[in-house]
Each structure stands twice: as C-alpha cells, then as structure tokens.
Design an enzyme around this catalytic site. Structure first.
Site, PDB file in Angstrom:
ATOM      1  N   CYS A  79       0.829  -1.218   0.000  1.00 35.90           N
ATOM      2  CA  CYS A  79       0.000   0.000   0.000  1.00 35.90           C
ATOM      3  C   CYS A  79       0.863   1.268   0.000  1.00 35.90           C
ATOM      4  O   CYS A  79       1.579   1.521  -0.953  1.00 35.90           O
ATOM      5  CB  CYS A  79      -0.980  -0.060   1.166  1.00 35.90           C
ATOM      6  SG  CYS A  79      -2.329   1.131   1.000  1.00 35.90           S
ATOM      7  N   HIS A 181      -3.889  -5.101   0.383  1.00 40.87           N
ATOM      8  CA  HIS A 181      -3.330  -5.590   1.645  1.00 40.87           C
ATOM      9  C   HIS A 181      -3.466  -7.108   1.733  1.00 40.87           C
ATOM     10  O   HIS A 181      -4.526  -7.601   2.129  1.00 40.87           O
ATOM     11  CB  HIS A 181      -4.084  -4.967   2.821  1.00 40.87           C
ATOM     12  CG  HIS A 181      -3.795  -3.512   3.005  1.00 40.87           C
ATOM     13  ND1 HIS A 181      -2.800  -3.055   3.819  1.00 40.87           N
ATOM     14  CD2 HIS A 181      -4.371  -2.419   2.454  1.00 40.87           C
ATOM     15  CE1 HIS A 181      -2.771  -1.730   3.778  1.00 40.87           C
ATOM     16  NE2 HIS A 181      -3.717  -1.320   2.964  1.00 40.87           N
ATOM     17  N   GLU A 183      -2.410  -9.045   3.947  1.00 42.55           N
ATOM     18  CA  GLU A 183      -2.682  -9.441   5.341  1.00 42.55           C
ATOM     19  C   GLU A 183      -4.135  -9.175   5.739  1.00 42.55           C
ATOM     20  O   GLU A 183      -4.542  -9.527   6.846  1.00 42.55           O
ATOM     21  CB  GLU A 183      -1.719  -8.723   6.290  1.00 42.55           C
ATOM     22  CG  GLU A 183      -1.974  -7.241   6.520  1.00 42.55           C
ATOM     23  CD  GLU A 183      -1.512  -6.338   5.368  1.00 42.55           C
ATOM     24  OE1 GLU A 183      -0.969  -6.865   4.373  1.00 42.55           O
ATOM     25  OE2 GLU A 183      -1.717  -5.119   5.463  1.00 42.55           O
TER      26      GLU A 183
END
Lengths: 204, 252
Positions: A79, A181, A183
């Site tokens: 990001c 993202h 995660e």
C-alpha cells in the site's frame, strides 16, 4: 531473520500475525542495522505518504531501504509502503517520495468514490511466483486514494479496475509490492505472503 | 469489479457482544473473538466493533480483544466508540484495527477528522453519524450514543466530514436501529448522493431484502448488520447468495 519495518504508523501487527500464522518468525524493528542484515524485509503501509516518508527518514531508514533493495534482499512493500518507493506523489498537494523506483503516484480519478475501499479483483498480468496457486482475478482488499504509475524498469504483475485500470502489483528482481493488503485478504492474501516467504527464505 | 461489502457489527461492552434496540435494551450475543472468527470463516467482507461503554477502561479491553482476534482473522477491522484523540486512534491501529470510527469527538471538534487523516491517511478515518428523523427529508445528528441532540443537519454534517478528510461514513438511523424493519434509505441516499466517499448503511436490517434495498435504493457502498447475523437468522453466505442472484456485485 525477517524484518517488519516499524516507522511509527502502519498495521504492523496484522503483517506480523500473518507471517506468524504461516510458521515464520519475524521481528518488528526500526533499527537500520536489523533491516540491512535481514533475510527478508516487509514495509507495511497504513498512513499518509508524506508522513510515512518523513517517519522513515527520521528513523534513518531511507538509506537502509536503499541498501537492501540494491543488494536484492527479498523485499515486500504494501500500500503506502509501495507508493513511497516511487519518485513523487500527488498526495497532500504533492510531495517527494524515496525515489527508489522510477515513476509517480497519482490520485484516483473523479467519477468513482475515493478512497477505493473494499474487495476488488486482481488480474495477474505476468507470470510470477507471487501468484502461485492463486486463481486469476481473485479478490483482494484495497483501501487507498492513490495509485502508482511505474516507469520502465518495473514489471507490472497485477492490475485492477477502479475508475481506470491501475497497477496493483509490481516486481523488480527480489522486490515485490502490492497496492492491496494481503494481510487483510483472507486465504488468497495469506497464500501470497507464503509464496513470497517460500521463495525468500527457503529458496523455492 | 469493486464489490459491495457485508459487514457484521459487534457492539461490545464488558468484553461481550451485545445488541439492543434504538441503543437501549441490550441483550448478550456472545464472545467477540469467537464471533469474529466465525464471520471470517463465513466470508464476511469486513468487521466493525463498537465499544458502547466508551470509557478509558473499556477502550483498553477493546484493544486487547482486537489484538487477540487479529491473530486469526485476516480481514479489515473497524473500531469505534469513545475514540477522542490521535493517541486513541494509534492505540487501536497498533492493536490491529485498520480503521477507526469517530462520532461524538468529531462533532465536538471537527478538526480531529483532519488531524487523523493527516496522521494515518483518510482511508483510516470513518466518521460515524447517528441520525434521527426530524421531519420530511430532514435528520438531526445525535451524539453520546444517541442520548444528546446536536444542532447539526445530518446531510450537511456528512458533507463537512468528507471535506475535513473522512475516508468513509458510517450512517446509523436511530429510528430504525434494532427494529429489523429495514434501513432508512431516504437518509442513506440523501447522504450518499451528497458526498464522494463510501457510505456504510447501518440500523434496521431484518431480511436480505433490506440489505438489497440499502445497496440499491439507499445507494450505500456497504451494509452493516448485527442482529440478523448474531442470532443466526441468516448466514453471511445466504445473504451473499441472495444479493448476487439479484445482480449485486458481491465477493464469494
């Protein structure tokens, strides 16, 4: 050692938790020395670009990043972590970034709601180990207002449509970076981190 | 294609998930960590946690809940309730939250929105608006868990919050909340058409049709619901299947 760069903001815990779940040990650190010695480096990103750049510089991390990228240490930026690697961004009326990759960061166009928040498809545009075992057009979680426009020398390995077709994943040597993202993207995102760590740590 | 989000909302007090009606009559609905895991596995698109006690102590409890569940739950997490300062925001983000929702503190001092956006990025700052119908096409903003009236018009406040740097709006209809008779889609549409940032509709979900209406008639980008999921009336996948069949862009 896997280093997760701590520059005072960022969703460090989520990245660390994802790496831990995959069975690896990672160290959250703001020490340039740790980062230069690491076997793999993560630069997470939640935040504003200008603030991220100045925090990285304040911790003396800009030179460490330059060094690990130059010596081809496996490196994963996410990001805003991706955006600050480029030359400059339109965010906050314009600011200089780290200039480690050629290209600019632009604001998403008018006509769509900005920030771009939610799950969107990523088209894998070029074969890369990062996408091993992940279906093409899988959904990943995005939350951003700016996107990168890389110049030559950086491979675009993923693109996404939102207002325009923008670069959502890049690779250059051992460096990879995503606008989304991993995660926060459930099983597909965990698989992507696993692919990176397998090739970085285990060499396959 | 960007998909519309289905967001289960967990109202938390004393470390437990509860659900009430029009912000009153709270019933116990379970352990937040277990519920979060359950919704993650079911394919929810995001989770919202609202600390309805909103004290310093309850915020610490919330931070530890978020830290625990983010070991297992790899999806976006929004946390709100009692967040008043940049330090509060940082505490939540460091615990594993991706976004923070501010409500009363933003009304009291709108600059907090801008300060948060500069520090963490606009995408981190959700402005939560609790709105009560005050006449035809008119809604007034209430604060302090809807117990206090403000003099703000909800649509005007939404526009100002967006200008100040909010990345998203979480709009709750006080009249509809917990009654399971549908969202206030006049309110949602009025705000969604006035701003260029995403809107999460909240308050009133009782059936999958209500979610469909909020996303179409109400022009919401995401829908938040509590009771229908917590009490097992509908599963996330049932709702997603229903919406996809009706032509809504949904991640499955």
């Amino acid at each position: 050692m896997i280093a997760i760069i701590d520059y005072g903001a960022g969703n460090l815990r989520s990245v660390a938790n994802a790496i831990a779940l995959l069975g690896y040990d990672a160290k959250i650190t703001s020490s340039p020395d740790d980062i230069v010695k690491a076997d793999a480096v993560f630069l997470p990103g939640v935040g504003a670009a200008a603030d991220t750049v100045s925090s990285l510089k304040a911790h003396g991390l800009d030179d460490a990043l330059k060094e690990v990228i130059a010596r081809e240490t496996p490196f994963f930026a996410v990001c805003v972590g991706l955006q600050v690697l480029f030359e400059e961004t339109e965010e906050g009326g314009g600011c200089q970034c780290l200039g480690l990759l050629p290209g600019k960061v632009r604001k998403l166009p008018a006509g769509v709601k900005v920030p771009h928040i939610g799950w969107n498809n990523v088209k894998n545009t070029r074969a890369h180990t990062l996408f091993n075992g992940i279906d093409d057009d899988s959904f990943f979680y995005f939350v951003h207002s700016y996107y990168v426009e890389p110049d030559l020398g950086t491979e675009v390995i993923g693109t996404t449509d939102y207002g325009l077709n923008f670069t959502s994943a890049i690779a250059r040597g051992n460096l990879v970076a995503t606008q989304f993202h991993p995660e926060k993207s459930g099983a597909a995102g965990l698989k992507m981190y696993d692919n990176f760590l397998k090739s970085a740590i285990r060499g396959n | 294609m960007l998909t519309r989000r289905i967001i289960p909302c967990l109202d938390v007090t004393g470390g437990r998930v509860v659900k009430g009606q029009s912000f009153l009559n709270l019933r116990d609905a379970g352990d937040p960590v277990a519920l979060a895991k359950f919704y993650y596995e079911q394919g929810a698109d995001e989770l919202a946690f609202l600390d309805i006690t909103a004290t310093v102590e309850s915020r610490k409890t919330m931070a530890s809940i978020i830290a625990e569940l983010s070991k297992y739950v790899f999806m976006p997490l929004t946390v709100g309730g009692g967040i008043r300062t940049i330090a509060d925001m940082r505490e939540m983000l460091l615990s594993g939250a991706d976004k923070v929702a501010i409500n009363t503190a933003a009304v009291a001092r709108p600059e907090l929105i801008t300060e948060g956006a500069i520090k963490f990025g606009s995408q981190c700052i959700v402005v939560a608006i609790d709105a009560k119908r005050s006449g035809e096409g008119k809604w007034v903003v209430r604060t302090h868990s809807a117990t206090q009236a403000s003099n703000l018009d909800a649509v005007e406040w939404a526009k100002k919050a967006a200008e100040m740097g909010a990345g998203e709006l979480l709009v709750t209809s006080i009249d509809s909340d917990g009654h399971q008779k549908g969202y206030d889609n006049d309110l949602n549409r009025a705000i969604s058409e006035s701003v260029s940032i995403p809107l999460i509709a909240s308050g009133g979900a009782g059936t999958p049709d209500h979610l469909y209406d909020a996303l179409t008639v109400g022009k919401a980008d995401a829908v938040l619901a509590a009771s229908i999921f917590h009490y097992g009336t509908y599963s996330i996948s049932q709702v997603k299947e229903f919406l996809a069949r009706k032509g809504v862009a949904i991640r499955r």
